[in-house]
Design a protein around this motif. Structure first.
Motif: not given
Length: 224
Positions: A24-35, A163-168, A180-187
């Motif tokens: 990875x040379x550069x990464x930009x992402x938004x880990x917020x709760x809204x689309x 995020x589905x781990x929260x239910x488990x 590990x509940x805080x992970x979301x798919x990332x580029x």
């Protein structure tokens, strides 16, 4: 040496990475709760190109996370990826969303990695990998209960990531389960998967490629 733009929009994380040879040379992402994909995706694409001092003409391929996940998120990501691939006349690569999510897991002393994405109510999208991220069981949509994944948990320590781990946590009480509940798919994790596909020319037909929804799109009707 392949320069690949990676796009991940399957969840609330709008994520874009620019990768060279899987790094990875550069990464930009938004880990917020809204689309926010419609507003931010193309801004993030330009941001990672600017950070690397490159433009789209230097790209060798476009990679997109193929799902499962949010219907709207998938449509936005795939439409953008297909548009870039077509306009630049470069290959389109589709990567496995749940495998990329699994690759975020901390696997020390772990036998199985189970990525889980929230799929409404008590349902999750899941797949099962060993600690080298080799697929043991393909992707499924499943309703969870106290017996879910027991055959794997009985064999050794198992980590649920996503995020589905929260239910488990409140349902699965097996001593071998960790979460590990805080992970979301990332580029970020897409980079190595995209590079591997590019090396063997495992590309998609831009005209016919569709996201992997797994379930039909549902519209919730308003209560009367």
């Amino acid at each position: 040496m392949a320069l690949i733009l990676c796009i991940e929009t399957t969840t609330t994380n709008c994520s874009v990475a620019l990768a060279k040879d899987g790094n990875v040379l550069a990464l930009k992402e938004d880990m917020g709760l809204n689309y926010s994909h419609a507003e931010r995706l193309h801004v993030y694409i330009q941001d990672v190109l600017n950070e690397a001092g490159l433009d789209t003409k230097k790209l060798d391929a476009i990679a997109v996370s193929k799902g499962p996940g949010s219907y709207t998120g998938l449509r936005i990501g795939v439409s953008s990826a297909k548009g870039l691939s077509f306009s630049l006349n470069i290959p389109l690569l589709a990567t496995n969303t749940l495998k990329a999510l699994a690759m975020q897991a901390k696997t020390e002393d772990i036998k199985y990695v189970i990525p889980v994405l929230d799929a409404r109510r008590m349902e999750v999208y899941s797949a099962i990998y060993d600690n080298n991220f080799k697929e043991i069981r393909e992707i499924q949509a499943q309703i969870i209960d106290e017996n879910s994944f027991k055959e794997y948990l009985n064999q050794g320590k198992t980590i649920f990531v996503g995020d589905g781990a929260e239910k488990l946590i409140d349902v699965i009480k097996h001593p071998n389960a960790t979460f590990q509940t805080k992970a979301l798919p990332s580029a970020r994790e897409m980079a190595t998967l995209a590079e591997a596909k590019n090396k063997i020319s495992d590309i998609e037909d831009v005209a016919y490629f569709e996201p992997f929804y797994l379930k039909d799109f549902q519209i919730n009707k308003p209560k009367k």
